[in-house]
Design a protein around this motif. Structure first.
Motif, PDB file in Angstrom:
ATOM      1  N   ARG A  59       1.120   3.560  -2.719  1.00  0.00           N
ATOM      2  CA  ARG A  59       0.571   5.508  -2.240  1.00  0.00           C
ATOM      3  C   ARG A  59      -1.072   5.843  -1.454  1.00  0.00           C
ATOM      4  O   ARG A  59      -1.919   6.266  -1.954  1.00  0.00           O
ATOM      5  CB  ARG A  59       0.597   6.463  -2.850  1.00  0.00           C
ATOM      6  CG  ARG A  59       2.662   7.400  -2.946  1.00  0.00           C
ATOM      7  CD  ARG A  59       2.966   7.060  -2.231  1.00  0.00           C
ATOM      8  NE  ARG A  59       4.390   7.643  -2.163  1.00  0.00           N
ATOM      9  CZ  ARG A  59       5.972   7.183  -1.923  1.00  0.00           C
ATOM     10  NH1 ARG A  59       5.061   5.308  -1.225  1.00  0.00           N
ATOM     11  NH2 ARG A  59       6.999   7.199  -2.435  1.00  0.00           N
ATOM     12  N   TYR A 101       1.074  -1.148   0.014  1.00  0.00           N
ATOM     13  CA  TYR A 101      -0.157  -0.271  -0.239  1.00  0.00           C
ATOM     14  C   TYR A 101       1.135   1.686   0.119  1.00  0.00           C
ATOM     15  O   TYR A 101       0.707   1.779  -0.285  1.00  0.00           O
ATOM     16  CB  TYR A 101      -0.987   0.621   0.769  1.00  0.00           C
ATOM     17  CG  TYR A 101      -1.881  -1.189   0.892  1.00  0.00           C
ATOM     18  CD1 TYR A 101      -2.334  -1.533   0.195  1.00  0.00           C
ATOM     19  CD2 TYR A 101      -2.488  -1.367   3.013  1.00  0.00           C
ATOM     20  CE1 TYR A 101      -4.239  -1.939  -0.038  1.00  0.00           C
ATOM     21  CE2 TYR A 101      -3.362  -2.098   2.482  1.00  0.00           C
ATOM     22  CZ  TYR A 101      -4.084  -2.858   1.071  1.00  0.00           C
ATOM     23  OH  TYR A 101      -5.329  -3.520   1.118  1.00  0.00           O
ATOM     24  N   TYR A 102       2.004   0.630   0.668  1.00  0.00           N
ATOM     25  CA  TYR A 102       2.936   2.503   0.841  1.00  0.00           C
ATOM     26  C   TYR A 102       3.620   2.631  -0.104  1.00  0.00           C
ATOM     27  O   TYR A 102       3.729   4.095  -0.827  1.00  0.00           O
ATOM     28  CB  TYR A 102       3.924   2.138   2.103  1.00  0.00           C
ATOM     29  CG  TYR A 102       4.788   3.872   2.240  1.00  0.00           C
ATOM     30  CD1 TYR A 102       4.355   4.412   2.485  1.00  0.00           C
ATOM     31  CD2 TYR A 102       6.272   3.517   1.699  1.00  0.00           C
ATOM     32  CE1 TYR A 102       5.005   5.881   2.373  1.00  0.00           C
ATOM     33  CE2 TYR A 102       7.089   4.288   2.465  1.00  0.00           C
ATOM     34  CZ  TYR A 102       6.660   5.731   2.246  1.00  0.00           C
ATOM     35  OH  TYR A 102       6.636   6.390   2.495  1.00  0.00           O
ATOM     36  N   PHE A 121      -2.718   5.637   0.665  1.00  0.00           N
ATOM     37  CA  PHE A 121      -2.947   6.107   2.006  1.00  0.00           C
ATOM     38  C   PHE A 121      -4.220   5.613   2.431  1.00  0.00           C
ATOM     39  O   PHE A 121      -4.306   4.435   3.970  1.00  0.00           O
ATOM     40  CB  PHE A 121      -2.407   7.577   2.112  1.00  0.00           C
ATOM     41  CG  PHE A 121      -0.930   8.200   1.883  1.00  0.00           C
ATOM     42  CD1 PHE A 121       0.352   7.612   1.789  1.00  0.00           C
ATOM     43  CD2 PHE A 121      -0.665   8.352   0.422  1.00  0.00           C
ATOM     44  CE1 PHE A 121       1.343   7.314   1.741  1.00  0.00           C
ATOM     45  CE2 PHE A 121       0.544   9.224  -0.100  1.00  0.00           C
ATOM     46  CZ  PHE A 121       1.520   8.098   0.370  1.00  0.00           C
ATOM     47  N   ASP A 122      -5.290   5.937   1.716  1.00  0.00           N
ATOM     48  CA  ASP A 122      -6.313   5.517   2.973  1.00  0.00           C
ATOM     49  C   ASP A 122      -6.517   4.556   3.065  1.00  0.00           C
ATOM     50  O   ASP A 122      -7.040   4.104   4.095  1.00  0.00           O
ATOM     51  CB  ASP A 122      -7.657   5.893   2.105  1.00  0.00           C
ATOM     52  CG  ASP A 122      -7.653   7.464   1.607  1.00  0.00           C
ATOM     53  OD1 ASP A 122      -7.227   8.377   2.442  1.00  0.00           O
ATOM     54  OD2 ASP A 122      -8.752   7.487   0.713  1.00  0.00           O
ATOM     55  N   LYS A 134       3.030   8.993   7.790  1.00  0.00           N
ATOM     56  CA  LYS A 134       2.884   9.394   6.491  1.00  0.00           C
ATOM     57  C   LYS A 134       1.718   9.310   6.412  1.00  0.00           C
ATOM     58  O   LYS A 134       1.392   9.839   5.477  1.00  0.00           O
ATOM     59  CB  LYS A 134       3.107   7.981   5.711  1.00  0.00           C
ATOM     60  CG  LYS A 134       5.176   7.966   6.312  1.00  0.00           C
ATOM     61  CD  LYS A 134       6.058   9.318   5.445  1.00  0.00           C
ATOM     62  CE  LYS A 134       5.503   9.227   3.398  1.00  0.00           C
ATOM     63  NZ  LYS A 134       6.320  10.120   3.080  1.00  0.00           N
ATOM     64  N   SER A 135       1.435   8.126   6.173  1.00  0.00           N
ATOM     65  CA  SER A 135      -0.534   7.997   5.861  1.00  0.00           C
ATOM     66  C   SER A 135      -1.484   9.585   6.477  1.00  0.00           C
ATOM     67  O   SER A 135      -2.692  10.213   5.858  1.00  0.00           O
ATOM     68  CB  SER A 135      -1.185   7.071   5.616  1.00  0.00           C
ATOM     69  OG  SER A 135      -1.089   5.875   5.457  1.00  0.00           O
ATOM     70  N   ILE A 147      -4.320   1.971   4.238  1.00  0.00           N
ATOM     71  CA  ILE A 147      -3.178   2.124   5.135  1.00  0.00           C
ATOM     72  C   ILE A 147      -4.050   2.448   6.173  1.00  0.00           C
ATOM     73  O   ILE A 147      -4.080   2.044   7.395  1.00  0.00           O
ATOM     74  CB  ILE A 147      -1.397   2.727   4.842  1.00  0.00           C
ATOM     75  CG1 ILE A 147      -1.133   2.516   3.664  1.00  0.00           C
ATOM     76  CG2 ILE A 147      -1.251   2.894   6.558  1.00  0.00           C
ATOM     77  CD1 ILE A 147      -0.039   3.075   3.521  1.00  0.00           C
ATOM     78  N   ILE A 148      -4.672   3.845   5.934  1.00  0.00           N
ATOM     79  CA  ILE A 148      -5.171   4.192   7.874  1.00  0.00           C
ATOM     80  C   ILE A 148      -6.561   3.147   8.133  1.00  0.00           C
ATOM     81  O   ILE A 148      -6.819   2.514   9.190  1.00  0.00           O
ATOM     82  CB  ILE A 148      -6.210   5.458   7.440  1.00  0.00           C
ATOM     83  CG1 ILE A 148      -4.840   6.144   7.351  1.00  0.00           C
ATOM     84  CG2 ILE A 148      -6.659   6.142   8.939  1.00  0.00           C
ATOM     85  CD1 ILE A 148      -5.073   7.777   6.373  1.00  0.00           C
ATOM     86  N   TYR A 181       3.655   4.100   8.629  1.00  0.00           N
ATOM     87  CA  TYR A 181       3.279   3.879   7.990  1.00  0.00           C
ATOM     88  C   TYR A 181       1.755   4.700   8.234  1.00  0.00           C
ATOM     89  O   TYR A 181       0.937   5.445   7.474  1.00  0.00           O
ATOM     90  CB  TYR A 181       2.647   3.106   7.491  1.00  0.00           C
ATOM     91  CG  TYR A 181       3.780   1.663   6.630  1.00  0.00           C
ATOM     92  CD1 TYR A 181       4.261   2.118   5.659  1.00  0.00           C
ATOM     93  CD2 TYR A 181       4.134   0.874   7.021  1.00  0.00           C
ATOM     94  CE1 TYR A 181       5.549   1.686   4.966  1.00  0.00           C
ATOM     95  CE2 TYR A 181       4.669  -0.565   6.185  1.00  0.00           C
ATOM     96  CZ  TYR A 181       5.376   0.452   5.433  1.00  0.00           C
ATOM     97  OH  TYR A 181       6.358  -0.316   4.384  1.00  0.00           O
ATOM     98  N   TYR A 182       1.577   4.048   9.387  1.00  0.00           N
ATOM     99  CA  TYR A 182       0.159   4.943  10.120  1.00  0.00           C
ATOM    100  C   TYR A 182       0.213   7.269  10.345  1.00  0.00           C
ATOM    101  O   TYR A 182      -0.633   8.085   9.655  1.00  0.00           O
ATOM    102  CB  TYR A 182      -0.634   5.038  11.023  1.00  0.00           C
ATOM    103  CG  TYR A 182      -1.582   5.001  11.874  1.00  0.00           C
ATOM    104  CD1 TYR A 182      -2.864   5.253  10.528  1.00  0.00           C
ATOM    105  CD2 TYR A 182      -1.394   5.882  13.225  1.00  0.00           C
ATOM    106  CE1 TYR A 182      -3.978   5.729  11.331  1.00  0.00           C
ATOM    107  CE2 TYR A 182      -2.928   6.328  13.461  1.00  0.00           C
ATOM    108  CZ  TYR A 182      -3.948   6.113  12.751  1.00  0.00           C
ATOM    109  OH  TYR A 182      -4.959   6.369  13.493  1.00  0.00           O
TER     110      TYR A 182
END
Length: 300
Positions: free
Chosen positions: A70, A66-67, A72-73, A102-103, A75-76, A99-100
């Motif tokens: 990109r 996911y990272y 990010f949603d 960054k997201s 990841i959250i 990761y959290y």
């Protein structure tokens, strides 16, 4: 101990060699090259006991994927149910926080991003493995950069570059030069930023990492555009389109076509500007790019 002192201690405790590696999830997905990477990861997750050691390992591949693209949603959504689990492996926990953070930053939740960035950084003192590799150090610098700590980010990048100067790992050198370019761009030195972006592209160009090649080309082309080197910017964006063939690339393709249309307009090539703008799927543009699209459409 201050974070800068801590990082120095970690750096000089590292082995003298640099790994030649892909991202962890890419290694994992090479086992089933005919299956989309995320599908392979998700299927493997379902075959493991929830919160078992092997489950955590595969979950880290999912977050890594996911990272890398990109998302990010995603990841959250993936991270938040895992935050209360204090018994998660320490290395996984540090990556989770990274990761959290960054997201959250990408989502505009800066205060929360800073909180989890500090938690990620705090883990460095106890988890050598999490940021001991050269690429992990660049990720830590990238986290500082995303939070606006440009001086600290550049210090970490300089440490990583010095310690792993002999590394031939294309992904490490791509990320290193890309992040150095981002800092220089923020500081207003677009000439240096362009040199670092060209170096990043040269490192990744010989690999099969299309997503990273597209990022490198897009960043370099945009910097050339900002410098007024429109022919170089045009040619670089045109070249990037050959790497944007998958449906997963539709958003990048829309953004690259938009900038290419804008550059044609800046070159007073209105016919190509109009034809290129017609190819842009405006529904896939970010809010910022949509404003550029509307302004350009009005001018043409």
């Amino acid at each position: 101990m201050r974070i800068s002192q801590l990082l120095w201690c970690l750096l000089f405790a590292l082995p003298s060699f640099a790994a030649e590696h892909l991202s962890d999830h890419e290694h994992f997905c090479q086992v089933k090259p005919t299956i989309p990477c995320l599908d392979h990861i998700n299927a493997a997750l379902l075959n493991e006991t929830y919160l078992s050691p092997e489950w955590y390992k595969i979950k880290s591949y999912q977050l890594d994927y996911y990272y890398d693209v990109r998302r990010f949603d995603d990841i959250i959504r993936a991270v938040e149910p895992l935050l209360p689990h204090g018994d998660a492996p320490a290395v996984f926990k540090s990556q989770l926080y990274f990761y959290y953070a960054k997201s959250l930053g990408a989502a505009g939740r800066k205060a929360e991003a800073l909180e989890y960035a500090q938690k990620a950084i705090a883990k460095v003192e106890n988890i050598y493995e999490a940021f001991g590799e050269p690429l992990r150090l660049v990720e830590l610098a990238n986290l500082q950069l995303s939070l606006g700590n440009f001086e600290k980010a550049y210090q970490i990048l300089a440490m990583a570059e010095s310690r792993f100067a002999k590394s031939k790992d294309p992904i490490f050198n791509f990320e290193l030069n890309s992040n150095k370019a981002n800092v220089q761009h923020h500081w207003g030195d677009l000439e240096k930023a362009a040199r670092f972006r060209l170096a990043a592209l040269n490192w990744v160009a010989g690999t099969d990492q299309n997503a990273k090649i597209v990022v490198a080309m897009g960043n370099l082309a945009r910097t050339y555009q900002l410098l007024g080197r429109y022919e170089l910017a045009r040619d670089t964006y045109v070249d990037s389109l050959t790497y944007l063939k998958s449906h997963n690339d539709d958003e990048n393709r829309a953004a690259h076509l938009l900038r290419l249309a804008e550059i044609y307009w800046q070159l007073d090539d209105k016919d190509n500007a109009k034809n290129t703008l017609k190819q842009v799927n405006s529904q896939l543009l970010s809010a910022h790019h949509l404003k550029v699209y509307e302004k350009l459409a009005a001018q043409l």
